[in-house]
Design a protein around this motif. Structure first.
Motif: not given
Length: 510
Positions: A195-204
């Motif tokens: 969900e966060k990645a789809k919101q534009g948050v960089e997730v590694r």
């Protein structure tokens, strides 16, 4: 040339193993199979001799060298494969030289110029100040007095805080784990990350290839399809040809927006919530961090990420944490250890903590396989009248380390060390508390693997509120434990003594 010779030897060994396994299917059609088996025996004997020479020239600790000699002499075939899988040490320094160099440069660039309040340093005793100076010299990370910490006891409290912080992420999420399960808590975390990645948050998301070998391909694919950058640490495709298989990333790190971090003993899995019927109640400890020390955790993650991807992310956007309101929190220092360091950092800091003690040394570890330095330091401390305690699980999750650990108990008990068996469930915390004012909490166990082979990270705390919380938790854990009595322990069955001694023989290899 030397590496190619070993690889050729391994390749021939694999072919010969296939040859031996399939022997029953074709031996009736081949005349003279006995001489082939004889040749195999000679080959493995000479291979064991060759490996013995290699180990001898590596100048390992005598106990490790002798253990390998015994294994290779008694079981040439098994010893050969065991060495190829787990024993090769000859290129460790060269393998990780570049990572060590870039890690040191990163810490020097962003951490060495951090201002240290002289008044705060003066409040530390001389013996404790020397420990933090040693940690800074070896780990390049200075002590921070502008860091707030909170101890998280067990899975429910830990995951509640981590899930809340993940949901509140606005800029980036960096996660690094040894074990990741595709179970209920694993799916909850995956959903939030997607969900966060789809919101534009960089997730590694960095996971160890061996520790998480059961993690399904579907789990990773869904993360990647949602925009999460999921990367395995030191993937292993051909184990016998991969001399990095024995060096694993045992770290558990979460950094969110560069402002809040988490580190400690819990991986991602339902067993850490006590939901696995095999282990039952799971006792563990994690730490939430806010302030300057988050930058150290961030650098450790970013350097691990760089070593696997080549992506350089040492940017002020990631390395400028919010500093809590001005007040004295005590000292906090994040230290990374691993095979990429010249010194066995975690082990040397544990040793320094032990010999600095004036009143008490309280240790919790699920695996206790010390080297002679740590073992003797604990015995001398106890013989000197210092209150030395070891809290250890009453039942194992891994039998070989469990029984190897118990083989050290008689000499410790004889020296006056108080050993307690935790009986409420499985104990997985990794804690050292000295004089009720200095503490270590993190991913490193008190064993050879954490000292020499694994990539680890620990938080060292001095006179923080978290140190006092660890003291309170330790006292509570003692209520759920029973003390070992030397006379009773000596009366344990002969079978267990043999099992412990055999496991102890292999302890230098664990």
């Amino acid at each position: 040339m030397f590496k190619k010779t070993l690889q050729l030897t391994m390749f021939l060994a694999i072919l010969i193993s296939i040859f031996v396994i399939t022997k029953p299917y074709w031996e009736n059609w081949i005349v003279g199979a006995n001489w082939i088996l004889g040749a195999l025996s000679i080959f493995f004997s000479f291979s064991a001799l060759f490996i013995g020479i290699v180990i001898f020239l590596e100048n390992r600790h005598p106990s490790q060298t002798l253990t390998w000699f015994v294994v290779l002499a008694a079981f040439p075939l098994v010893g050969f494969f065991f060495y190829m899988m787990f024993g090769r040490n000859y290129r460790k320094k060269k393998m990780f030289d570049q990572k060590a160099l870039t890690d040191e440069e990163a810490f020097s660039r962003f951490e060495q110029n951090r201002a240290i309040d002289d008044d705060n340093m003066k409040m530390m005793g001389d013996h404790q100040r020397l420990l933090f100076q040693l940690a800074q010299r070896l780990g390049k990370s200075p002590i921070s007095f502008n860091t707030d910490t909170k101890v998280l006891t067990n899975g429910k409290e830990t995951y509640t805080c981590i899930l809340e912080a993940l949901r509140n992420a606005e800029e980036h999420i960096h996660m690094e784990y040894y074990i990741v399960r595709h179970d209920n808590i694993g799916r909850q975390i995956r959903t939030i990350l997607m969900e966060k990645a789809k919101q534009g948050v960089e997730v590694r998301f960095l996971y160890d290839a061996v520790g998480s070998w059961k993690l399904s391909r579907d789990y990773i694919d869904q993360l990647r399809n949602a925009g999460v950058q999921a990367v395995p640490f030191l993937p292993v495709k051909l184990p016998l040809f991969n001399n990095k298989i024995n060096y694993r990333n045992h770290r558990k790190i979460v950094v969110i927006d560069g402002n809040v971090g988490f580190v400690g003993g819990l991986n991602i899995g339902d067993e850490y919530l006590g939901l696995n019927p095999t282990y039952g109640y799971w006792r563990d400890t994690h730490l939430m961090v806010k302030g300057e020390a988050v930058r150290s955790l961030q650098i450790i993650f970013l350097q691990d990420w760089y070593s696997m991807t080549g992506e350089t992310l040492l940017d002020p956007n990631y390395l400028s944490p919010e500093i809590p309101s001005a007040q004295v929190y005590g000292g906090v220092q994040m230290i990374a250890g691993g095979p990429d360091h010249q010194w066995d950092i975690i082990k040397k800091l544990f040793f320094s903590m032990i010999i600095s003690a004036k009143k008490s040394i309280w240790i919790t570890s699920p695996y206790f396989i010390p080297d002679e330095d740590i073992l003797n330091a604990l015995r001398v401390a106890a013989l000197s009248g210092i209150d030395v305690r070891l809290l250890f699980p009453a039942r194992p999750d891994k039998k070989l380390p469990f029984y190897a650990s118990r083989s050290y108990f008689p000499s410790l008990l004889e020296a006056g060390v108080k050993i307690y068996e935790y009986r409420k469930g499985f104990l997985h915390s990794k804690i050292i508390i000295v004089d009720n004012e200095l503490a270590s909490i993190g991913t490193a166990n008190m064993d050879m693997r954490s000292f020499h082979l694994n990539f680890e990270v620990n938080a060292f705390l001095y006179r923080t509120k978290s140190t006092l919380r660890l003291v309170d938790d330790y006292i509570q854990d003692l209520e759920d434990s029973t003390p070992l009595v030397l006379e009773s322990f000596h009366k344990r069955g002969f079978y267990y003594k043999i099992l412990e001694s055999t496991s102890r023989l292999l302890s230098p290899l664990l």
